[in-house]
Scaffold this motif. Structure first.
Motif, PDB file in Angstrom:
ATOM      1  N   ARG A  27      -4.781 -24.766 -46.612  1.00 35.48           N
ATOM      2  CA  ARG A  27      -4.241 -23.535 -47.217  1.00 35.48           C
ATOM      3  C   ARG A  27      -5.255 -22.893 -48.159  1.00 35.48           C
ATOM      4  O   ARG A  27      -5.483 -21.692 -48.135  1.00 35.48           O
ATOM      5  N   VAL A  28      -5.874 -23.711 -48.999  1.00 37.20           N
ATOM      6  CA  VAL A  28      -6.839 -23.204 -49.977  1.00 37.20           C
ATOM      7  C   VAL A  28      -8.091 -22.667 -49.274  1.00 37.20           C
ATOM      8  O   VAL A  28      -8.598 -21.597 -49.629  1.00 37.20           O
ATOM      9  N   LEU A  29      -8.582 -23.382 -48.285  1.00 35.99           N
ATOM     10  CA  LEU A  29      -9.761 -22.917 -47.560  1.00 35.99           C
ATOM     11  C   LEU A  29      -9.500 -21.585 -46.859  1.00 35.99           C
ATOM     12  O   LEU A  29     -10.346 -20.687 -46.885  1.00 35.99           O
ATOM     13  N   ALA A  31      -7.332 -19.339 -47.808  1.00 45.20           N
ATOM     14  CA  ALA A  31      -7.234 -18.335 -48.876  1.00 45.20           C
ATOM     15  C   ALA A  31      -8.615 -17.886 -49.351  1.00 45.20           C
ATOM     16  O   ALA A  31      -8.763 -16.776 -49.867  1.00 45.20           O
ATOM     17  N   HIS A  32      -9.616 -18.721 -49.153  1.00 42.27           N
ATOM     18  CA  HIS A  32     -10.994 -18.384 -49.524  1.00 42.27           C
ATOM     19  C   HIS A  32     -11.800 -17.846 -48.339  1.00 42.27           C
ATOM     20  O   HIS A  32     -13.025 -17.774 -48.409  1.00 42.27           O
ATOM     21  N   GLY A  33     -11.128 -17.487 -47.267  1.00 43.26           N
ATOM     22  CA  GLY A  33     -11.778 -16.809 -46.152  1.00 43.26           C
ATOM     23  C   GLY A  33     -12.297 -17.675 -45.019  1.00 43.26           C
ATOM     24  O   GLY A  33     -12.956 -17.166 -44.120  1.00 43.26           O
ATOM     25  N   HIS A  34     -12.010 -18.955 -45.047  1.00 46.25           N
ATOM     26  CA  HIS A  34     -12.470 -19.832 -43.975  1.00 46.25           C
ATOM     27  C   HIS A  34     -11.439 -19.886 -42.846  1.00 46.25           C
ATOM     28  O   HIS A  34     -10.244 -19.667 -43.065  1.00 46.25           O
ATOM     29  N   TYR A  50      -2.936 -21.544 -41.227  1.00 49.89           N
ATOM     30  CA  TYR A  50      -4.060 -22.066 -40.471  1.00 49.89           C
ATOM     31  C   TYR A  50      -3.618 -22.331 -39.032  1.00 49.89           C
ATOM     32  O   TYR A  50      -2.434 -22.402 -38.726  1.00 49.89           O
TER      33      TYR A  50
END
Length: 135
Positions: A27-29, A31-34, A50
């Motif tokens: 989720r965090v990745l 949110a950072h564009g990955h 994802y």
């Protein structure tokens, strides 16, 4: 970056520490564009931000004695070795249940994809009793 995160079971079929960690990190990745794909047995959570890549239906993790079975671990290893890793810049997997590490490493190396293994636990002498005849 395109990242594949592999574990033998996906949330919500199981929601232990590794499943929770993978879900939250993905989720965090994202949110950072990955671009992140969680891969394993099961269907994965509905509405996740994802991608989910299922390796087949979820199965019980443990037998009646509370142990992972060699048959399930070998089946998972065969499936992990068949993943088309060329879609990803990096593959991250848990050390458990160990058997998948060899075919996955071979596949990643063949295609020039980075592989990171997160080692979650060390059982020391307990391991010999747990694996029994396989030691």
């Amino acid at each position: 970056m395109r990242v594949l995160m592999l574990y033998d079971v996906l949330a919500p079929e199981a929601f232990g520490g590794i499943e929770r960690r993978n879900h939250e990190l993905a989720r965090v990745l994202v949110a950072h564009g990955h671009q992140v794909t969680l891969c394993g047995l099961g269907e994965g959570p509905a509405g996740a931000p994802y991608e989910v890549l299922s390796l087949g239906p979820a199965m019980p993790l443990y037998d009646q004695r509370g142990r992972r079975t060699a048959q399930r671990a070998l089946g998972y290893a065969l499936r992990a070795g068949r993943i088309d890793v060329r879609r990803y810049d990096a593959v991250e997997t848990a050390s458990l249940p160990y058997t998948h590490l060899f075919p996955l490493a071979r596949t990643c190396r063949r295609h020039g994809v980075s592989l990171a293994v997160t080692w979650y636990e060390f059982w020391g002498p307990y391991w010999r009793g747990y694996v029994g005849a396989l030691k």
